[in-house]
Design a protein around this motif. Structure first.
Motif, mmCIF file in Angstrom:
data_model
loop_
_atom_site.group_PDB
_atom_site.id
_atom_site.type_symbol
_atom_site.label_atom_id
_atom_site.label_comp_id
_atom_site.label_asym_id
_atom_site.label_seq_id
_atom_site.Cartn_x
_atom_site.Cartn_y
_atom_site.Cartn_z
ATOM 1 N N CYS A 73 0.800 -1.091 0.027
ATOM 2 C CA CYS A 73 0.011 -0.078 0.036
ATOM 3 C C CYS A 73 0.926 1.265 0.047
ATOM 4 O O CYS A 73 1.947 0.981 0.136
ATOM 5 C CB CYS A 73 -0.825 0.159 1.149
ATOM 6 S SG CYS A 73 0.029 0.436 2.813
ATOM 7 N N GLN A 128 -4.980 -0.498 10.382
ATOM 8 C CA GLN A 128 -5.194 -2.065 10.087
ATOM 9 C C GLN A 128 -5.968 -2.676 11.207
ATOM 10 O O GLN A 128 -6.748 -3.557 10.995
ATOM 11 C CB GLN A 128 -4.024 -2.808 9.586
ATOM 12 C CG GLN A 128 -3.516 -2.280 8.299
ATOM 13 C CD GLN A 128 -2.510 -3.236 7.755
ATOM 14 O OE1 GLN A 128 -2.034 -4.521 8.319
ATOM 15 N NE2 GLN A 128 -1.987 -2.804 6.493
ATOM 16 N N ALA A 144 -2.152 -1.204 -2.529
ATOM 17 C CA ALA A 144 -3.262 -1.674 -2.205
ATOM 18 C C ALA A 144 -4.032 -0.748 -1.077
ATOM 19 O O ALA A 144 -3.438 0.282 -0.884
ATOM 20 C CB ALA A 144 -2.684 -3.022 -1.517
ATOM 21 N N ASP A 145 -5.037 -1.236 -0.589
ATOM 22 C CA ASP A 145 -5.590 -0.285 0.364
ATOM 23 C C ASP A 145 -4.927 -0.554 1.740
ATOM 24 O O ASP A 145 -4.624 -1.732 2.193
ATOM 25 C CB ASP A 145 -7.020 -1.124 0.357
ATOM 26 C CG ASP A 145 -7.947 -0.393 1.611
ATOM 27 O OD1 ASP A 145 -7.589 0.515 1.953
ATOM 28 O OD2 ASP A 145 -8.930 -0.910 1.793
ATOM 29 N N ARG A 148 -6.455 -2.718 4.640
ATOM 30 C CA ARG A 148 -6.530 -4.159 4.242
ATOM 31 C C ARG A 148 -5.323 -4.686 5.005
ATOM 32 O O ARG A 148 -4.274 -5.005 4.762
ATOM 33 C CB ARG A 148 -6.247 -4.477 2.620
ATOM 34 C CG ARG A 148 -6.649 -5.825 2.561
ATOM 35 C CD ARG A 148 -6.920 -6.338 1.046
ATOM 36 N NE ARG A 148 -6.929 -7.689 0.988
ATOM 37 C CZ ARG A 148 -6.258 -8.161 0.051
ATOM 38 N NH1 ARG A 148 -5.340 -7.525 -0.892
ATOM 39 N NH2 ARG A 148 -6.023 -9.447 -0.051
ATOM 40 N N ARG A 149 -5.798 -5.793 5.971
ATOM 41 C CA ARG A 149 -4.927 -6.446 6.767
ATOM 42 C C ARG A 149 -4.461 -7.978 6.170
ATOM 43 O O ARG A 149 -5.430 -8.697 5.845
ATOM 44 C CB ARG A 149 -5.484 -6.778 7.991
ATOM 45 C CG ARG A 149 -4.517 -7.238 9.070
ATOM 46 C CD ARG A 149 -5.145 -7.386 10.475
ATOM 47 N NE ARG A 149 -6.463 -7.934 10.707
ATOM 48 C CZ ARG A 149 -7.295 -7.451 11.821
ATOM 49 N NH1 ARG A 149 -7.090 -6.842 12.443
ATOM 50 N NH2 ARG A 149 -8.401 -8.074 11.562
ATOM 51 N N LEU A 150 -3.165 -7.920 5.558
ATOM 52 C CA LEU A 150 -2.855 -8.986 4.877
ATOM 53 C C LEU A 150 -2.098 -10.099 5.894
ATOM 54 O O LEU A 150 -2.169 -11.283 5.408
ATOM 55 C CB LEU A 150 -1.930 -8.837 3.926
ATOM 56 C CG LEU A 150 -2.194 -7.891 2.839
ATOM 57 C CD1 LEU A 150 -1.164 -7.345 1.754
ATOM 58 C CD2 LEU A 150 -3.401 -8.614 2.162
#
Length: 191
Positions: A73, A128, A144-145, A148-150
């Motif tokens: 991100c 996040q 990426a956003d 958003r928690r990857l």
């Protein structure tokens, strides 16, 4: 052959927790303990440690994007910029230290970079985990956003928290190194 993503997440998250513990210990020793056990070691090897941690962070982040396909991100790109800058700074400092011309104020530049990176990383972690409203996510159309928690290991470790751990330890190393470099009580005999 690389580790599966789950195993990689586990080991990197565990490393981040250990980095946070190390940073906490360094700060407690620096500010509250009269007997310094780590400061003399960091007087000699602090820049090496900072370089190794920053380099490992850069390689680790590239593993996530290049091997596992995570799209960074905007906040992650900014953090990477600070990590890459720390690699260059510490490499130059090691060279200057080898020449015997490294001034204690050199750590101020490292502190500036690492504390700024830590603030950005902590903000990313709060975003996040839902504890901060997203004010800005510099996507630039390719990222990426940020929310958003990857990765979410041990119930609290996110990618930005891993980054924060790196910056926290490097900041603590620079702080201790700077003080130890100016204080003759921490003098280390040159080999």
């Amino acid at each position: 052959m690389t580790l599966p993503l789950d195993a990689y997440n586990y080991w990197v998250a565990l490393g981040a927790v250990l980095l946070l513990c190390g940073a906490l210990y360094l700060l407690v020793e620096h500010f509250f303990l009269a007997e310094k056990s780590v400061a003399p070691f960091l007087r000699r090897w602090g820049w090496h440690a900072a370089f190794a941690v920053a380099l490992a962070a850069a390689v680790g982040s590239l593993m996530y994007s290049e091997t596992f396909g995570f799209v960074p991100c905007g906040l992650c790109w900014v953090q990477r910029g600070f990590v890459y800058s720390l690699i260059v700074l510490t490499a130059l400092a090691l060279w200057k230290q080898g020449c015997g011309t490294l001034h204690p104020s050199a750590a101020d530049y490292g502190l500036g970079l690492s504390l700024t990176g830590a603030a950005i990383a902590l903000y990313g972690h709060l975003v996040q985990t839902g504890k901060a409203a997203l004010v800005v996510c510099p996507e630039a159309g390719v990222g990426a956003d940020c929310a958003r928690r990857l990765v979410f290991e041990f119930g609290f470790v996110t990618l930005p928290l891993m980054s924060f751990a790196v910056f926290a330890l490097v900041s603590a190393v620079f702080l201790v190194w700077r003080t130890a470099s100016q204080d003759t009580r921490y003098a280390v005999a040159r080999a």
